[in-house]
Design an enzyme around this catalytic site. Sequence first.
Site, mmCIF file in Angstrom:
data_model
loop_
_atom_site.group_PDB
_atom_site.id
_atom_site.type_symbol
_atom_site.label_atom_id
_atom_site.label_comp_id
_atom_site.label_asym_id
_atom_site.label_seq_id
_atom_site.Cartn_x
_atom_site.Cartn_y
_atom_site.Cartn_z
ATOM 1 N N VAL A 257 -5.882 -46.613 70.868
ATOM 2 C CA VAL A 257 -4.826 -47.512 70.380
ATOM 3 C C VAL A 257 -4.729 -47.556 68.858
ATOM 4 O O VAL A 257 -3.738 -48.063 68.325
ATOM 5 C CB VAL A 257 -5.005 -48.945 70.928
ATOM 6 C CG1 VAL A 257 -4.784 -48.981 72.428
ATOM 7 C CG2 VAL A 257 -6.360 -49.515 70.544
ATOM 8 N N SER B 274 -8.716 -64.463 71.727
ATOM 9 C CA SER B 274 -9.970 -65.072 72.168
ATOM 10 C C SER B 274 -10.107 -66.431 71.517
ATOM 11 O O SER B 274 -9.574 -66.660 70.412
ATOM 12 C CB SER B 274 -11.160 -64.198 71.766
ATOM 13 O OG SER B 274 -12.387 -64.882 71.954
ATOM 14 N N TYR C 38 -15.547 -59.873 64.938
ATOM 15 C CA TYR C 38 -14.771 -60.121 66.151
ATOM 16 C C TYR C 38 -13.901 -61.368 65.984
ATOM 17 O O TYR C 38 -12.708 -61.357 66.292
ATOM 18 C CB TYR C 38 -15.716 -60.287 67.338
ATOM 19 C CG TYR C 38 -15.032 -60.518 68.663
ATOM 20 C CD1 TYR C 38 -14.394 -59.479 69.332
ATOM 21 C CD2 TYR C 38 -15.028 -61.783 69.252
ATOM 22 C CE1 TYR C 38 -13.765 -59.688 70.547
ATOM 23 C CE2 TYR C 38 -14.404 -61.998 70.471
ATOM 24 C CZ TYR C 38 -13.773 -60.950 71.116
ATOM 25 O OH TYR C 38 -13.157 -61.163 72.329
ATOM 26 N N ALA C 39 -14.502 -62.459 65.485
ATOM 27 C CA ALA C 39 -13.748 -63.696 65.286
ATOM 28 C C ALA C 39 -12.582 -63.485 64.326
ATOM 29 O O ALA C 39 -11.466 -63.956 64.570
ATOM 30 C CB ALA C 39 -14.675 -64.792 64.772
ATOM 31 N N ALA C 40 -12.831 -62.760 63.243
ATOM 32 C CA ALA C 40 -11.767 -62.507 62.269
ATOM 33 C C ALA C 40 -10.659 -61.655 62.873
ATOM 34 O O ALA C 40 -9.471 -61.900 62.644
ATOM 35 C CB ALA C 40 -12.350 -61.826 61.038
ATOM 36 N N SER C 41 -11.050 -60.664 63.668
ATOM 37 C CA SER C 41 -10.034 -59.799 64.276
ATOM 38 C C SER C 41 -9.175 -60.573 65.261
ATOM 39 O O SER C 41 -7.956 -60.375 65.338
ATOM 40 C CB SER C 41 -10.699 -58.602 64.970
ATOM 41 O OG SER C 41 -11.365 -58.975 66.165
ATOM 42 N N LYS C 42 -9.781 -61.474 66.022
ATOM 43 C CA LYS C 42 -9.020 -62.231 67.020
ATOM 44 C C LYS C 42 -8.166 -63.317 66.367
ATOM 45 O O LYS C 42 -7.084 -63.652 66.866
ATOM 46 C CB LYS C 42 -9.972 -62.828 68.057
ATOM 47 C CG LYS C 42 -10.626 -61.776 68.951
ATOM 48 C CD LYS C 42 -9.595 -60.955 69.710
ATOM 49 C CE LYS C 42 -10.224 -60.042 70.740
ATOM 50 N NZ LYS C 42 -9.210 -59.304 71.540
#
Length: 259
Positions: free
Chosen positions: A64, A142, A155-159
């Site tokens: 992707v 998320s 992960y938190a920043a990306s979501k």
Amino acid sequence: MGRFEGRTAVVTGAGGGIGRACALLLAEQGARVALMDISAESVELTAEALRRAGGNAAGYLVDVTDTAAVDAALARAEEDLGPVTLAAGAHGIVRNHPFLELPAEDWDATMAVNLKGMFVLLQRTALRAVAHGGGTMVAVSSVAGRGPRATCADYAASKAGVISLVRSAALSLAGHGIRVNAVCPGVVDTEMTRAIHRQKAEIEGITAEESFARQAAKIPLGRIETPQEIAGVVSFLLSDDSSYVTGQALNVCGGLEMD
């Protein structure tokens, strides 16, 4: 239910977990489903499951983060299945590192897959939906995107970025008859979640089972959610039942987050 009869949906991350559950439900509700995943074996297993259940599906090996690859897969999907006007972005990666030990290359990889990959999916699908007179898209974010995470800041920043991206896309595309929303799962019983807790357990010096149980104990509804519960909300947001909903990020987390 023939909720999506005659329509074609693309689902990323379709090789397992939430993506597979979304693909199965959309097919059950009448959609022709284009399955995309980085794992050829996993995406074919999902395609076989859909066909055994009487669905119409085709699987495509896709990274992707590669715009040309996504464009090529969408073109093939339209040849194989018909005009793509629905999309569910359920791809994603996560690793656990304490903030001071988070490698910059892991940050880059997480942002590339979770955020850039979602942008590519939404933009390239929207270009086709505009030509087809409108459409609907849902991104899987998320509850981690709602607040801090000490051991997976990337992960938190990306979501959080996915939530912002969805809002911008919804505002930009509304005039084209395209709605864009997000779902924010909490603790979902998938292999990715179990892998997270194996990593967290190592960091915290406990067993994976203890880590999983501690997380479950924080959920007001008192249990882990299933991928099928996420798929049900994705289906609702893709359907005409949510025809006046756009630019929203809906928590589907058993009350773990309530903002």
